[in-house]
Scaffold this active site. Structure first.
Site, PDB file in Angstrom:
ATOM      1  N   GLU A  20       1.595 -14.380  -6.182  1.00 27.53           N
ATOM      2  CA  GLU A  20       2.868 -15.017  -5.694  1.00 27.53           C
ATOM      3  C   GLU A  20       2.951 -16.491  -6.132  1.00 27.53           C
ATOM      4  O   GLU A  20       3.855 -17.096  -6.856  1.00 27.53           O
ATOM      5  CB  GLU A  20       3.404 -14.817  -4.514  1.00 27.53           C
ATOM      6  CG  GLU A  20       3.501 -13.457  -3.913  1.00 27.53           C
ATOM      7  CD  GLU A  20       4.539 -12.673  -4.644  1.00 27.53           C
ATOM      8  OE1 GLU A  20       5.374 -13.282  -5.165  1.00 27.53           O
ATOM      9  OE2 GLU A  20       4.870 -11.517  -4.120  1.00 27.53           O
ATOM     10  N   HIS A  47       3.400 -16.547 -10.032  1.00 29.32           N
ATOM     11  CA  HIS A  47       4.599 -16.180 -10.311  1.00 29.32           C
ATOM     12  C   HIS A  47       5.570 -17.386 -10.243  1.00 29.32           C
ATOM     13  O   HIS A  47       6.261 -17.851 -11.031  1.00 29.32           O
ATOM     14  CB  HIS A  47       5.229 -15.219  -9.576  1.00 29.32           C
ATOM     15  CG  HIS A  47       4.450 -13.832  -9.718  1.00 29.32           C
ATOM     16  ND1 HIS A  47       4.770 -12.952  -8.735  1.00 29.32           N
ATOM     17  CD2 HIS A  47       3.647 -13.465 -10.354  1.00 29.32           C
ATOM     18  CE1 HIS A  47       4.085 -11.483  -9.050  1.00 29.32           C
ATOM     19  NE2 HIS A  47       3.409 -12.175 -10.117  1.00 29.32           N
ATOM     20  N   TYR A  56       7.608 -19.307 -13.210  1.00 30.22           N
ATOM     21  CA  TYR A  56       9.207 -19.538 -12.990  1.00 30.22           C
ATOM     22  C   TYR A  56       9.435 -20.948 -13.142  1.00 30.22           C
ATOM     23  O   TYR A  56      10.300 -21.550 -14.029  1.00 30.22           O
ATOM     24  CB  TYR A  56      10.034 -19.132 -11.829  1.00 30.22           C
ATOM     25  CG  TYR A  56       9.720 -17.486 -12.099  1.00 30.22           C
ATOM     26  CD1 TYR A  56      10.474 -16.885 -12.775  1.00 30.22           C
ATOM     27  CD2 TYR A  56       9.276 -16.813 -10.751  1.00 30.22           C
ATOM     28  CE1 TYR A  56      10.585 -15.541 -13.135  1.00 30.22           C
ATOM     29  CE2 TYR A  56       9.297 -15.283 -10.739  1.00 30.22           C
ATOM     30  CZ  TYR A  56       9.731 -14.563 -11.884  1.00 30.22           C
ATOM     31  OH  TYR A  56      10.026 -13.348 -12.141  1.00 30.22           O
ATOM     32  N   GLU A  77      11.280  -7.346  -2.198  1.00 28.92           N
ATOM     33  CA  GLU A  77      10.561  -7.251  -3.669  1.00 28.92           C
ATOM     34  C   GLU A  77      10.914  -6.048  -4.498  1.00 28.92           C
ATOM     35  O   GLU A  77      10.607  -6.035  -5.645  1.00 28.92           O
ATOM     36  CB  GLU A  77       9.109  -7.135  -3.221  1.00 28.92           C
ATOM     37  CG  GLU A  77       8.301  -8.279  -2.636  1.00 28.92           C
ATOM     38  CD  GLU A  77       7.026  -8.518  -2.514  1.00 28.92           C
ATOM     39  OE1 GLU A  77       6.360  -9.093  -3.332  1.00 28.92           O
ATOM     40  OE2 GLU A  77       6.444  -7.961  -1.460  1.00 28.92           O
TER      41      GLU A  77
END
Length: 274
Positions: free
Chosen positions: A101, A104, A108, A163
């Site tokens: 995570e 991720h 982003y 999710e």
């Protein structure tokens, strides 16, 4: 007390493996490891400059939601799920999920940093939980479940919805951009992240199946319907997918399809209320 939540000193060691299905999914997650350095964004800027104002608006707001959401998922993992669950196999998965995570979120943030040249707008996007009502609404729903005193079973359903449902429409929208042959870096990272999040959602369902006393079907369905309504509003009203040429009605149907699949995985019937 649920066996997977029962405190035991065995949580401090991994072997012998007791929950082989959980361990298998952990190893599957490790095998899918990647880093942001593997994603080439050099060709994206040329495509970015060719996008319409509406297309740029849509992508920026989707990225803003994603950039903040992974941190919320991690807070839940670190503060609640890793503490709740006592079996070492699941703790291995949650520990590795936290690492992914973070990747991720970095990805982003890097996408926003690359595409958005204006620093004021960039900070607006990085602080989307505070600056964008539509993002705040989704974030507040997830954070409500982090602080909830509900049992683990209900909370694991809620984060399966985060999710599995909150991310699904946005992933689909970026896949739509890929079909047009645009933004190869964005779309490749989307493939990697959507694969990871699919595994995380499947793991939530697996943990749910290990519960001897799961929440009622009515409670599960209520949580899923709540998430569906928020996601539909997000992608058909707040940041409508027709900005990039997608059909809002079909997007709603897709979100319903994803929700029905999740309900089935959680042992429920498809809901007529979605």
């Amino acid at each position: 007390m649920e066996p997977i939540l029962q405190e035991s000193d065995s949580r401090f060691v991994i072997f012998p493996i007791k929950y082989h299905d959980i361990w298998k999914m952990y190893k599957q997650s490790v095998a899918s490891f990647w880093t942001v350095e593997e994603v080439d964004l050099s060709k994206d800027l040329d495509d970015w400059d060719k996008l319409t104002k509406d297309e740029k608006y849509f992508i920026k707001h989707i990225l803003a939601f994603f950039a903040s959401s992974d941190g919320i998922v991690n807070e839940n993992l670190a503060e609640r799920f890793y503490v709740d669950v006592q079996c070492s196999e699941a703790r291995c998965f949650y520990g590795f999920q936290i690492a992914m995570e973070n990747i991720h979120s970095e990805m982003y943030s890097l996408l926003i940093d690359t595409y958005v040249r204006d620093n004021i707008e960039k900070m607006h996007l990085f602080n989307a939980i505070e600056t964008m009502e539509c993002v705040k609404k989704k974030a507040d729903w997830a954070r409500k479940w982090i602080s909830s005193n509900k049992v683990y079973g209900e909370r694991v359903v809620a984060f399966a919805a985060v999710e599995g449902i909150f991310f699904s429409g946005s992933f689909a929208a970026i896949f739509w951009i890929k079909k047009r042959g645009l933004m190869p870096g964005l779309t490749f990272s989307n493939e990697l992240i959507s694969r990871d999040e699919g595994l995380h959602c499947d793991f939530a369902c697996l943990m749910f199946k290990h519960l001897l006393h799961p929440p009622s079907k009515e409670v599960i369905t209520s949580i899923i319907i709540d998430a569906v309504n928020i996601e539909k509003e997000f992608l058909t009203v707040a940041i409508p997918v027709d900005l990039i040429g997608m059909n809002c009605c079909l997007m709603s149907q897709y979100i319903e399809f994803v929700a029905d699949r999740l309900l089935t995985e959680l042992g429920c019937e498809k809901s007529q209320c979605i």
